[in-house]
Design an enzyme around this catalytic site. Structure first.
Site, PDB file in Angstrom:
ATOM      1  N   GLY A 156       0.822  -1.198   0.000  1.00 22.20           N
ATOM      2  CA  GLY A 156       0.000   0.000   0.000  1.00 22.20           C
ATOM      3  C   GLY A 156       0.860   1.253   0.000  1.00 22.20           C
ATOM      4  CB  CYS A 157       0.084   4.702  -1.073  1.00 22.79           C
ATOM      5  SG  CYS A 157      -1.578   4.877  -0.388  1.00 22.79           S
ATOM      6  CE1 TYR A 158      -1.428   8.241   4.135  1.00 26.07           C
ATOM      7  CE2 TYR A 158      -3.310   6.756   3.963  1.00 26.07           C
ATOM      8  CZ  TYR A 158      -2.796   8.043   4.014  1.00 26.07           C
ATOM      9  OH  TYR A 158      -3.638   9.126   3.946  1.00 26.07           O
TER      10      TYR A 158
END
Length: 347
Positions: A156-158
């Site tokens: 994921g991005c986070y």
């Protein structure tokens, strides 16, 4: 020149569009299949005029069907689908001999019980969890595992913005694993093409707000990977914020310092000096999203707060780039036996 026949399943969202952009410009990728129920039958150039006259833009969207994807000759398929939906396509494609790079959350977690806790449903393909490789190439021994895998769970991005700065410090015992506190800010594209009014222009513009606290879904994979690095269970606080930009993530993480201040920079340098897409800014430097958007770089800076005895880690990335499509293309390159930077150097 070697061309790898490639498919993008769920290509009409923001991440899917970024994947298309990267793959259309990739010297070793040939798009043979793109899927979207909404746009089936329409060429890429019609749905996304920005791709007009680019080689490959004449490919038409099809219905998402595993047999059709296989018949296109695709050797590797990217899944840009919602969690809970991607697993069925991954299972079907793997059975047909197509390697899968999944950008959803369906295969990021090792424990199906944790998946059910954070995503509110029984995992739809538990037998594949042990096989899936968490696709963050900069982690120790991860590039080798990705290269050999047929199922890659792209992070994921986070998590990308949080895990990469922390892993070298945890591995070297330089911070207290139970003292980690993180705040992240993301552009609105991170929510996808949502019809939720909270992500509309009038609600998001000129406004900053926290959301999904205290238990954002990405916390599950963050704690999983940090626990592996620390060799003990890690529980941390994570608060994401929505900011009125299209893309970009800026993260600030703090933790109680155990090692010396000088050891922070040394650990980061040892871990990432030879990693093409990690740029270390040095002590006292903060990361800025304007320097990473539309790239596959993550910038990392740090500082030591001697007054509180805590280390501060600053990172910035493009949530659609290094946080999603770009990182998935890194895995594509590894699977295909290509240089890690292929198609990502001049984007």
């Amino acid at each position: 020149m070697q061309k790898i026949k490639t498919a993008v399943v769920g290509a009409s969202g923001y991440t899917g569009m970024e994947l298309l952009r990267l793959l259309l410009m990739h010297p070793n990728a040939e798009l043979t299949c793109v899927t979207s129920r909404q746009y089936a039958g329409q060429p890429l150039s019609s749905v996304f005029p920005r791709f007009s006259q680019m080689a490959g833009s004449e490919v038409a969207f099809t219905e998402p069907d595993a047999e059709t994807i296989k018949a296109s000759g695709a050797e590797i398929a990217f899944l840009a689908l919602p969690h809970g939906v991607a697993a069925a396509y991954a299972t079907a494609l793997l059975e047909l001999g197509v390697k899968v790079i999944d950008l959803s959350a369906d295969f990021r977690l090792n424990d199906p019980d944790v998946y059910e806790e954070f995503y509110g449903a029984v995992h739809p393909a538990q037998e594949l969890l042990k096989e899936a490789v968490y696709g963050m190439p900069e982690l120790p021994q991860r590039s080798e595992a990705i290269a050999k895998a047929r199922l890659i769970a792209s992070p994921g991005c986070y998590p990308t913005s949080i895990i990469l700065p922390l892993v070298p410090l945890l591995q070297n015992g330089l911070i207290d694993p139970q003292s980690i506190v993180t705040c992240s800010m993301s552009g609105v594209s991170g929510a996808g093409k949502s019809s939720n009014v909270l992500f509309s222009f009038c609600e998001a513009n000129e406004s900053v707000r926290a959301y999904s606290a205290p238990k954002h879904r990405h916390l599950s994979e963050i704690e999983q990977e940090l626990s592996i690095a620390a060799s003990e269970p890690v529980a941390m606080s994570f608060t994401p914020h929505l900011v009125p930009t299209h893309n970009g993530i800026c993260t600030t993480t703090s933790a109680k310092l155990i090692g010396s201040p000088e050891s922070i920079g040394k650990a980061l340098e040892a871990a990432y000096a030879d990693k093409e897409f990690v740029r270390l800014l040095g002590e006292g430097s903060t990361a800025d999203t304007k320097n990473v958007t539309r790239t596959n770089f993550i910038d990392i800076g740090w500082a030591v707060d001697e007054r509180t005895g805590r280390v501060l880690l600053f990172s910035a990335e493009d949530n659609l780039g290094k946080g999603a499509a770009g990182q998935a293309v890194q895995s594509f390159n590894l699977v295909a036996g290509l240089p890690t930077q292929a198609g990502l150097q001049n984007i």
